[in-house]
Design an enzyme around this catalytic site. Structure first.
Site, PDB file in Angstrom:
ATOM      1  N   CYS A 115       0.121   2.322   5.708  1.00 17.18           N
ATOM      2  CA  CYS A 115       1.100   3.343   5.494  1.00 17.18           C
ATOM      3  C   CYS A 115       1.883   3.887   6.834  1.00 17.18           C
ATOM      4  O   CYS A 115       3.176   4.402   6.794  1.00 17.18           O
ATOM      5  CB  CYS A 115       0.563   4.713   4.829  1.00 17.18           C
ATOM      6  SG  CYS A 115      -0.010   4.481   3.213  1.00 17.18           S
ATOM      7  N   HIS A 264       6.527   9.886   5.754  1.00 15.90           N
ATOM      8  CA  HIS A 264       5.765   8.711   4.693  1.00 15.90           C
ATOM      9  C   HIS A 264       5.901   9.322   3.345  1.00 15.90           C
ATOM     10  O   HIS A 264       5.277  10.468   3.180  1.00 15.90           O
ATOM     11  CB  HIS A 264       4.796   8.231   5.336  1.00 15.90           C
ATOM     12  CG  HIS A 264       3.762   7.651   4.410  1.00 15.90           C
ATOM     13  ND1 HIS A 264       4.309   6.333   3.484  1.00 15.90           N
ATOM     14  CD2 HIS A 264       2.571   7.536   3.726  1.00 15.90           C
ATOM     15  CE1 HIS A 264       3.490   5.894   2.867  1.00 15.90           C
ATOM     16  NE2 HIS A 264       2.303   6.465   3.036  1.00 15.90           N
ATOM     17  N   ASN A 294       5.011   5.540  -3.719  1.00 17.93           N
ATOM     18  CA  ASN A 294       4.637   5.173  -2.243  1.00 17.93           C
ATOM     19  C   ASN A 294       4.673   3.417  -2.083  1.00 17.93           C
ATOM     20  O   ASN A 294       3.936   2.846  -2.562  1.00 17.93           O
ATOM     21  CB  ASN A 294       3.208   5.458  -2.128  1.00 17.93           C
ATOM     22  CG  ASN A 294       2.547   5.443  -0.765  1.00 17.93           C
ATOM     23  OD1 ASN A 294       3.152   4.693   0.026  1.00 17.93           O
ATOM     24  ND2 ASN A 294       1.392   5.607  -0.463  1.00 17.93           N
TER      25      ASN A 294
END
Length: 337
Positions: A115, A264, A294
């Protein structure tokens, strides 16, 4: 010493939209449950047998970014490719991107920081530019999650979250003292590596021999992505503000002057929690997880690209990009656009 600016930007997402209602047809879940916990309404999936790879996604985003920068593939000096879902166990996607774009025989480095991969890659590009080693560095974040998700009730805690897509930027050298990346930081805490991980295949659990053994003891939690959701959430909402404040302290800038915060896109609840902690207005934060889920290493460059296209920031504006994820790893890039 040279500074580094983003001269080109682009993103690409698959056409196939998977809504929460679509997921409810293959697992025990519903739209209300997913939105309440994640903020996600839909995501893009290639699917398990699409024939499209992570490097294919990255190539499409990179082509847009290079064109947007007014350059050609031959102008790129170095490639940084961030992903957790590479085409092959090895080699990495960087060299495949070099081939697809038709770049010269330049270096290609793969970043495996999940991530926070794009933030790590962007900070690395900045260091290369500042050192004078390269003039134009292509930074790509791309993910094809859908090929490896457990699309059953057993895996719903993870599978409802993730989507596919890619984003890319061209980072170039500049002599303009009033623009460019002004602060970066990167951190890790490997103590919690298995709280968010895919353990197989790997040297810890084995590979082909384990798959061929009769009665092997591999569990779905080892084969598919595993996430200790509450544990990750608690750490994310602590590390996000720490990293952001560190970036502003290093730069001497004031958070009151921030034009746009691009976190993020892990969970809308995390973004909202961090926004409240930092005292930011809604117009200072950009979220698109509602549409894409995501997308891990691709989430920040996709969001940056969309925000740019919407005119959410202009030349001279202060932008902050922060990520937290598996590893644990986290970091921030602060840039004067």
């Amino acid at each position: 010493m040279k500074k580094s600016i983003i001269t080109g930007i682009g993103h690409y997402v698959p056409e196939n939209i998977v809504t929460n209602d679509d997921l409810a047809k293959v697992m025990e879940t519903n739209d209300e449950w997913i939105q309440e916990r994640t903020g996600i309404k839909e995501r893009r999936h290639l699917g398990k047998h699409s024939g499209t790879t992570t490097s294919d996604l990255g190539t499409k985003a990179a082509e847009i970014a290079i064109k947007n920068a007014g350059l050609t593939a031959k102008d790129i000096d170095f490639i940084l490719f961030a992903t957790l879902s590479p085409d092959y166990y090895f080699p990495g996607c960087g060299v495949l991107l070099q081939k697809n774009l038709g770049c010269d025989t330049i270096g290609a480095l793969d970043v495996r920081n999940q991530c926070s991969g794009f933030v790590y890659a962007l900070a690395t590009a900045d260091a290369y530019i500042r050192s004078g080693m390269y003039k134009n560095v292509l930074v790509v974040g791309a993910e094809n999650h859908s090929f490896g998700l457990d699309m059953s009730t057993r895996g719903r805690g993870v599978s409802v979250i993730f989507g596919d897509g890619a984003g890319a930027v061209v980072v170039s050298a500049t002599d303009d003292e009033n623009r460019g990346i002004i602060s970066t930081n990167m951190h890790s805490e490997g103590e919690f590596a298995e709280e968010l991980a895919v353990q197989f295949p790997g040297t810890k659990l084995g590979w082909s021999d384990v798959m061929l053994e009769e009665g092997n003891t591999l569990t779905p939690e080892q084969i598919y992505p595993y996430m200790n959701g509450n544990f990750v959430f608690k750490h994310a909402v602590t590390r996000f503000p720490e990293s952001i404040r560190e970036a502003f302290e290093q730069s001497g800038e004031s958070i009151e002057d921030l034009k746009l915060f691009i976190p993020h896109q892990a969970n809308l609840r995390i973004s909202q929690f961090v926004q409240k902690q930092l005292g930011l207005r809604d117009d200072q934060v950009f979220n698109n997880i509602q549409k894409y889920g995501n997308t891990t290493a691709a989430s920040i460059p996709i969001a940056l690209s969309e925000a740019y296209a919407e005119g959410r920031f202009q030349k001279g504006d202060l932008i902050c990009m922060t990520a937290f994820g598996s590893g644990f790893t986290w970091g921030t890039v602060l840039i004067r656009w």
